[in-house]
Design a protein around this motif. Structure first.
Motif, PDB file in Angstrom:
ATOM      1  N   GLU A  63     -11.804  25.308  26.326  1.00 46.34           N
ATOM      2  CA  GLU A  63     -10.779  24.428  26.891  1.00 46.34           C
ATOM      3  C   GLU A  63     -10.854  23.032  26.287  1.00 46.34           C
ATOM      4  O   GLU A  63      -9.828  22.454  25.915  1.00 46.34           O
ATOM      5  N   GLU A 114       3.276  29.104  22.414  1.00 50.39           N
ATOM      6  CA  GLU A 114       3.287  29.455  23.821  1.00 50.39           C
ATOM      7  C   GLU A 114       1.930  29.236  24.450  1.00 50.39           C
ATOM      8  O   GLU A 114       0.908  29.177  23.760  1.00 50.39           O
ATOM      9  N   GLY A 115       1.926  29.130  25.749  1.00 52.61           N
ATOM     10  CA  GLY A 115       0.698  28.993  26.498  1.00 52.61           C
ATOM     11  C   GLY A 115       0.994  28.475  27.883  1.00 52.61           C
ATOM     12  O   GLY A 115       2.065  27.916  28.131  1.00 52.61           O
ATOM     13  N   GLU A 116       0.038  28.659  28.766  1.00 55.33           N
ATOM     14  CA  GLU A 116       0.217  28.213  30.140  1.00 55.33           C
ATOM     15  C   GLU A 116       0.067  26.702  30.279  1.00 55.33           C
ATOM     16  O   GLU A 116       0.682  26.098  31.129  1.00 55.33           O
ATOM     17  N   THR A 117      -0.779  26.110  29.424  1.00 57.92           N
ATOM     18  CA  THR A 117      -1.029  24.675  29.504  1.00 57.92           C
ATOM     19  C   THR A 117      -0.674  24.017  28.173  1.00 57.92           C
ATOM     20  O   THR A 117      -0.501  24.699  27.157  1.00 57.92           O
ATOM     21  N   ASP A 120      -3.230  25.067  25.641  1.00 58.08           N
ATOM     22  CA  ASP A 120      -2.993  26.420  25.141  1.00 58.08           C
ATOM     23  C   ASP A 120      -1.864  26.423  24.111  1.00 58.08           C
ATOM     24  O   ASP A 120      -1.940  27.111  23.090  1.00 58.08           O
ATOM     25  N   LYS A 121      -0.808  25.642  24.377  1.00 56.78           N
ATOM     26  CA  LYS A 121       0.333  25.579  23.450  1.00 56.78           C
ATOM     27  C   LYS A 121      -0.091  24.978  22.111  1.00 56.78           C
ATOM     28  O   LYS A 121       0.283  25.487  21.054  1.00 56.78           O
TER      29      LYS A 121
END
Length: 137
Positions: A63, A114-117, A120-121
């Motif tokens: 992270e 793409e990604g949730e956060t 992530d993107k």
């Protein structure tokens, strides 16, 4: 300084294909940019984070590493503060030293990160570049 940061980040990604190596100044600027983002975010990064990033190391998926990449990308405009790829900036910056058609092709392939956060993107964009960098060969 901002222009130097952009050149360094392109070099970190391996996009600046005309640059055969990292100059000492570029190395220091890249380290400063990574350190600045790391100071903002905290957490544990590999000691050789900038080198691993330049080499396209996809194991930089903790992270804190993903968020450091997001911070760096946002500072040079590759992504916005939400981690969304900025197509126009990608094409403009990637066209330096590469044919515009190739930069546009890359943007077509990778702009839908793409990604949730936001982290992530941004990592998705980093990952997409490293999986598709043959576009620039």
């Amino acid at each position: 300084m901002q222009k130097n940061l952009q050149i360094v980040l392109l070099t970190l990604l391996g996009v600046a294909t005309t640059m055969a190596f990292f100059t000492e100044e570029q190395h220091e600027i890249a380290k400063a940019l990574a350190d600045s983002c790391h100071a903002e975010l905290g957490g544990d990064l590999p000691e050789d984070f900038a080198t691993k990033m330049r080499q396209g190391d996809l194991t930089l998926d903790s992270e804190i590493a993903k968020c450091t990449i997001q911070c760096m990308f946002a500072k040079v405009g590759f992504t916005d503060e939400d981690g969304v790829a900025n197509r126009a900036v990608l094409i403009t910056k990637l066209s330096k030293g590469n044919p515009t058609e190739k930069a546009e092709m890359f943007a077509d392939v990778c702009e839908k990160n793409e990604g949730e956060t936001k982290c992530d993107k941004a990592f998705s964009l980093y990952e997409c570049y490293n999986k598709n960098k043959s576009i620039f060969d």
